[in-house]
Scaffold this active site. Sequence first.
Site, mmCIF file in Angstrom:
data_model
loop_
_atom_site.group_PDB
_atom_site.id
_atom_site.type_symbol
_atom_site.label_atom_id
_atom_site.label_comp_id
_atom_site.label_asym_id
_atom_site.label_seq_id
_atom_site.Cartn_x
_atom_site.Cartn_y
_atom_site.Cartn_z
ATOM 1 N N ASP A 1 -2.796 -4.121 5.295
ATOM 2 C CA ASP A 1 -3.130 -3.106 4.307
ATOM 3 C C ASP A 1 -4.007 -2.070 4.997
ATOM 4 O O ASP A 1 -5.022 -2.429 5.607
ATOM 5 C CB ASP A 1 -3.874 -3.741 3.129
ATOM 6 C CG ASP A 1 -4.111 -2.779 1.979
ATOM 7 O OD1 ASP A 1 -3.262 -1.888 1.761
ATOM 8 O OD2 ASP A 1 -5.128 -2.925 1.283
ATOM 9 N N ARG B 1 -0.786 -9.776 1.775
ATOM 10 C CA ARG B 1 -0.107 -8.810 2.635
ATOM 11 C C ARG B 1 -0.384 -9.087 4.102
ATOM 12 O O ARG B 1 -1.447 -9.583 4.455
ATOM 13 C CB ARG B 1 -0.512 -7.391 2.279
ATOM 14 C CG ARG B 1 -1.993 -7.182 2.398
ATOM 15 C CD ARG B 1 -2.585 -6.159 1.491
ATOM 16 N NE ARG B 1 -2.420 -6.493 0.098
ATOM 17 C CZ ARG B 1 -2.884 -5.767 -0.883
ATOM 18 N NH1 ARG B 1 -3.548 -4.678 -0.642
ATOM 19 N NH2 ARG B 1 -2.699 -6.109 -2.137
ATOM 20 N N ASP C 1 -5.900 1.432 4.031
ATOM 21 C CA ASP C 1 -6.286 2.345 2.949
ATOM 22 C C ASP C 1 -7.097 3.505 3.504
ATOM 23 O O ASP C 1 -8.074 3.294 4.233
ATOM 24 C CB ASP C 1 -7.144 1.624 1.905
ATOM 25 C CG ASP C 1 -6.347 0.687 1.022
ATOM 26 O OD1 ASP C 1 -5.122 0.860 0.907
ATOM 27 O OD2 ASP C 1 -6.955 -0.227 0.435
ATOM 28 N N ARG D 1 4.813 -5.188 6.115
ATOM 29 C CA ARG D 1 4.175 -5.134 4.791
ATOM 30 C C ARG D 1 5.270 -5.029 3.735
ATOM 31 O O ARG D 1 6.142 -4.164 3.803
ATOM 32 C CB ARG D 1 3.249 -3.915 4.701
ATOM 33 C CG ARG D 1 2.779 -3.549 3.300
ATOM 34 C CD ARG D 1 1.670 -4.473 2.828
ATOM 35 N NE ARG D 1 1.330 -4.257 1.441
ATOM 36 C CZ ARG D 1 0.323 -3.502 1.012
ATOM 37 N NH1 ARG D 1 -0.438 -2.878 1.875
ATOM 38 N NH2 ARG D 1 0.065 -3.394 -0.270
#
Length: 162
Positions: free
Chosen positions: A96, A93, A98, A84
């Site tokens: 990712d 990307r 989160d 990344r």
Amino acid sequence: MKLTKCAIALGSNLGDSLATLKSAIATLNNTPKIAVKSHSSWYQTAPVGPPQPDYINACAILEVALEPEQLLANLLEIEIKFNRIRREKWGPRTLDLDLLLYDNLILETPTLTLPHPRMTERAFVLVPLAEIAPDWVHPVTKSAIVQLLQTADCSGVQKLPV
């Protein structure tokens, strides 16, 4: 330390995204103090931000024996393992990860806001999360994930065939 239930979102739109996401799930499950309890189906989603390829997204439920900041550090380390590179906000990307929800914790630090501040606006998060945690109550809105999904524009989210 007690185990805490968490929800994360996963996304990728560079390289072999599906293979990357499957490998990221395995990496998470092999990370000390993190257990993947379930993950959603895979969804192809329209990107938010600058022009770029569609994403593949999913969500996962974790049980962790980590504080929120420690979990975030682990997620960022895993992103780096998958190459990344942060070039631009909302840019493409390889991976990712989160942190969406950490039990029912509401937290604001310089590096972490819980629940994730934009999760309620994003169908690419709510659709897969509602699949695996429909009754989880968002600690700020006090609405279940399935209720939040009812007001989301899901037109850019398509479930991938198994």
